[in-house]
Design a protein around this motif. Structure first.
Motif, short mmCIF file in Angstrom:
data_model
loop_
_atom_site.label_atom_id
_atom_site.label_comp_id
_atom_site.label_asym_id
_atom_site.label_seq_id
_atom_site.Cartn_x
_atom_site.Cartn_y
_atom_site.Cartn_z
N HIS A 519 0.80 -1.22 0.00
CA HIS A 519 0.00 0.00 0.00
C HIS A 519 0.84 1.28 0.00
N PRO A 521 4.24 2.09 -1.49
CA PRO A 521 5.39 1.60 -2.26
C PRO A 521 6.66 2.43 -2.12
N LEU A 522 6.57 3.66 -1.59
CA LEU A 522 7.79 4.46 -1.37
C LEU A 522 8.53 4.02 -0.10
N LEU A 543 3.57 -2.19 -9.55
CA LEU A 543 3.63 -1.45 -8.30
C LEU A 543 2.47 -0.45 -8.21
N ARG A 544 2.33 0.16 -7.06
CA ARG A 544 1.30 1.19 -6.79
C ARG A 544 -0.11 0.67 -7.13
N GLN A 547 -3.11 2.51 -5.45
CA GLN A 547 -3.26 3.85 -6.02
C GLN A 547 -3.86 3.77 -7.43
N ARG A 548 -3.46 2.76 -8.20
CA ARG A 548 -3.99 2.63 -9.55
C ARG A 548 -5.48 2.27 -9.53
N GLN A 551 -7.31 5.45 -8.78
CA GLN A 551 -7.27 6.33 -9.95
C GLN A 551 -8.20 5.84 -11.06
N GLY A 574 -3.83 2.52 1.96
CA GLY A 574 -3.21 3.23 0.85
C GLY A 574 -4.21 3.68 -0.20
N GLU A 578 -5.58 7.64 -1.29
CA GLU A 578 -5.57 8.08 -2.68
C GLU A 578 -6.95 8.58 -3.11
N HIS A 626 3.84 7.95 3.18
CA HIS A 626 2.82 8.28 2.21
C HIS A 626 3.43 8.72 0.88
N GLY A 627 2.63 8.59 -0.17
CA GLY A 627 3.06 9.06 -1.48
C GLY A 627 2.78 10.55 -1.64
#
Length: 768
Positions: A519, A521-522, A543-544, A547-548, A551, A574, A578, A626-627
């Motif tokens: 959740h 990835p950073l 990855l991500r 978030q994808r 989105q 995560g 987003e 967090h991203g």
């Protein structure tokens, strides 16, 4: 010969009530029993196996069938979903087998030397006792299978030719809701019964077949008590339902409440909603039909529901004695039977056991008439038949009555060598005795000496009546208490098997660490640890993933009615964060308490330290971060809570409605995915969009096979059932239009050199 023909024909006639072959193979809705094809073969199989054990037959009819159809199911707990998975024979093959068994049994009846003497008495020592065992076993399954028929979707059943008629009252046109006492159902007065001694047990020389648990003796001292004139009616029970009885935990024992939540029960199973939820409008399912609700028929419920009603009634009205309301006991039941047909009378004259001399067509006649022996094929109004000697109605017939007794052996109990495990496995303190018989009870089940039992979560054309007294219930318990402790019993069983891992798969530290890495990835960048070990053609596109998914929902442009989003199965948050970048508010829940705790920690602190596995026992501590764009204002928009996706419909009133909903890699991890899908339609706004992402990786560890949307072959045609097709059918049936479909990969790290690469199907659904 005639009794065999009658037993066999009744069973064959009932199975003529299945439309086509699908219902033979379709698992019951609760997933706790074999499909009907098993029971179609099971009763025939038992004739052969028991006659072989008794030495009457010397070879099988079909050895394979007599293996696979031998052992039935007594589900140990309400969530015991593990049944033998196999490809069953075709209906034609089983029907052919049954014809061969019929001919074999009839040949034994006509020609076996043990029946050659005219007037021979078949007792427990006679080899043909096994034949009568087969008769009565088939009659037990005639009744238990009729309940499975009643649970089968209506479009898959039909009333068979020559089936007994429903009680005439079934054709009355009645209101669907708000029944009134004295108009739609009768008052139910508490009638006093004087206590005395009751002697239980069937004489060994009684001239009819009996199961092993019926023989023996016990004297029970029964104190004075009061019992309701009749069983609790649908009308009385409606007020419990409408008053929120199914939603009030205080009325339920712990395991009863767990069962209720697991099944999401809000009214009795055989009540069919006839209006919007909350209107409390109902019709009634019989074995083969749905009819107008008959408010003056006894309600069909299990033990848990009966006891919850007692608690509710106690809170509402109080008890007429110094102790709370409860249900009947076995010994009390026998004090309420008609004197002409009670235990004392039957011991003096076998004809007083009414089923010995009365055909089903005549069972309803006379001053001691009763709805037994298939006089009708449904319940009857509780005031239809004359009262017993004690003033109580339907003490025998109409519906079984739940009792406070554990199923138990009498003094002198002995197993019969031909069927040595009929009763003993159920002398476990986890089976409740039922008494009196139902409209479907025939043969020994309708005898005054009958002693039957079921698990407390079970349905068996069964009801109950209220009892109150100033003394302890004269019930027999094989373990402390009654049936509130099945959850505890299950826990004890698990503790007794220390090699079994009983830890929730979603509550382990390793899995929590894995999901934090997925959740956020950073995470690990500051420590110099890449999300995937650098190499040529690294699958960074996986990855991500959370978030994808979020989105994707935004890209499908749901209509904005209230600008709220819902994250079902949010994991560690995560995806929720987003979503909060573009929605005004996000509700997010997950079944795992540890995931929710981690999500709240990320919301509060913005970072958590966790471990990334490197190699074997070597781990690196990293910080979850967090991203981009996850600001304090964004974090404040999310409300996390622990919840059950299968109970989404229940949450609708509390959490409101949403323009956008995401559910990622959760569907095939739910115990009842359809319940979740049905619940979604209650929380999405018109024009809103649902994004569903799932790999359809069904496992019985999470989802009982009977609840899978697909991933199996049709047992008749062999055609594959694909989950995506069933998902589309359900979503379109719930008012959604599919607007998007794509394959969405994700990568989950197990350790530095091993990753899961998963390709989920992502679909978008718009509420129309």
């Amino acid at each position: 010969r005639e009794y065999f023909d009658n037993s066999w024909t009744l069973y064959e006639t009932m199975f003529g009530g299945l439309k086509g072959e699908e219902p033979f193979y379709r698992p019951p809705v609760h997933g706790l029993r074999h499909p009907q094809i098993f029971y179609y073969g099971h009763t025939a199989c038992l004739y052969i196996n028991k006659l072989r054990v008794a030495g009457v037959l010397d070879k099988p009819v079909n050895a394979y069938f007599e293996s696979i159809f031998e052992v039935g199911v007594d589900e140990m707990l309400w969530d015991d979903m593990h049944k033998n998975d196999m490809v069953w024979p075709t209906v034609a093959e089983v029907h052919k087998y049954r014809k061969e068994v019929y001919e074999t049994v009839m040949e034994a009846i006509n020609n076996h030397f043990s029946l050659s003497d005219e007037g021979v008495a078949v007792d427990q020592d006679h080899p043909m006792w096994a034949l009568f065992m087969g008769f009565e076993h088939e009659r037990i399954h005639l009744e238990t299978s009729s309940v499975l028929f009643r649970e089968t979707p209506l479009h898959l059943v039909q009333t068979p030719a020559n089936w007994p008629s429903l009680h005439p009252s079934a054709r009355r046109d009645t209101p669907t809701s708000h029944p009134k006492e004295g108009i739609d159902y009768p008052p139910n007065t508490m009638i006093s019964v004087s206590g005395t001694n009751v002697d239980l047990g069937k004489p060994a020389d009684f001239p009819s077949y009996g199961w092993d648990n019926e023989y023996g003796e016990r004297r029970v001292d029964v104190p004075d008590f009061r019992a309701s004139e009749h069983m609790i009616t649908n009308g009385e029970f409606w007020h419990f339902v409408a008053d929120g009885g199914y939603l009030t935990k205080d009325f339920w024992c712990d395991d009863g409440w767990a069962w209720r939540k697991h099944r999401n029960m809000k009214w009795p199973f055989f009540w069919t909603p006839a209006g919007p939820e909350g209107s409390h409008e109902y019709t009634l399912r019989t074995i083969f039909e749905v009819i107008s609700m008959q408010w003056d028929w006894p309600v069909d419920v299990n033990y848990y529901e009966a006891k919850a009603f007692c608690s509710w009634k106690m809170e509402k009205d109080g008890s007429p004695t110094s102790r709370a309301y409860r249900i009947l006991t076995e010994a009390e039941h026998h004090l309420m039977r008609p004197k002409e047909h009670d235990l004392v009378a039957a011991r003096e004259d076998s004809a007083a056991d009414k089923v010995m001399v009365t055909a089903g067509a005549n069972f309803a006649d006379g001053p001691t008439g009763a709805n037994l022996n298939m006089a009708y094929s449904s319940h009857n109004p509780v005031g239809f038949f004359p009262p017993s000697s004690s003033g109580h109605r339907d003490v025998t017939g109409n519906a079984w009555e739940w009792t406070e007794d554990h199923f138990n052996p009498l003094k002198g109990f002995e197993i019969h060598h031909v069927y040595n495990d009929f009763s003993t496995p159920c002398f476990d303190g986890k089976h409740s005795m039922i008494v009196g018989g139902s409209f479907m009870s025939t043969g020994d089940e309708a005898s005054v000496f009958a002693r039957f039992h079921f698990r407390p979560h079970f349905l068996q054309h069964s009801g109950f009546r209220l009892v109150a007294s100033n003394d302890e219930a004269p019930a027999t318990h094989l373990s402390p208490g009654s049936f509130a402790g099945q959850a505890a019993a299950r826990d004890e069983a698990e503790e007794a098997a220390p090699t079994k891992d009983t830890t929730s798969v979603y509550e382990t530290n390793d899995l929590l660490n894995m999901y934090l890495g997925l959740h956020f990835p950073l995470s690990g960048a500051k420590e110099g640890i890449a999300p995937i070990l650098p190499h040529e053609n690294v699958p960074a596109h996986g990855l991500r993933f959370p978030q994808r998914v979020a989105q994707l929902l935004v890209s499908l442009k749901p209509d904005r009615t209230n600008n709220r989003a819902l994250d079902i199965g949010c994991g560690v948050g995560g995806m929720s964060f987003e979503l909060a970048k573009t929605f005004g508010h996000v509700e997010a829940f997950d079944f795992s308490e540890s995931f929710i705790s981690a999500a709240k920690e990320m919301q509060r602190k913005g970072n958590i330290k966790f471990h990334i596995p490197i190699e074997a026992d070597i781990k690196a501590e990293v910080q979850a971060v967090h991203g981009d764009g996850i600001t304090p204002d964004v974090l404040e928009k999310v409300n996390f809570f622990a919840g059950d996706a299968c109970a989404l419909k229940e949450y609708a009133r509390d959490i409101g409605s949403f323009d956008g909903i995401v559910m990622s890699n959760l569907l095939c991890r739910l115990p009842d995915p359809k319940a979740c899908l049905d619940g979604i339609s209650h929380v999405v706004n018109q024009g809103g969009v649902v994004v569903m992402v799932t790999p359809f990786s069904w496992l019985e560890e999470f989802t009982p096979r009977g609840k899978w949307l697909g991933g199996f072959n049709d047992p008749v045609s062999g055609e594959p059932y694909h989950s995506k097709d069933k998902l589309q059918e359900i979503m379109e049936g719930n008012g959604f239009e599919k607007i998007h479909e794509e394959e969405m990969p994700l990568v989950i790290r197990e350790h530095q050199r091993k990753y899961q690469y998963i390709i989920s199907q992502a679909t978008g659904w718009k509420k129309i």
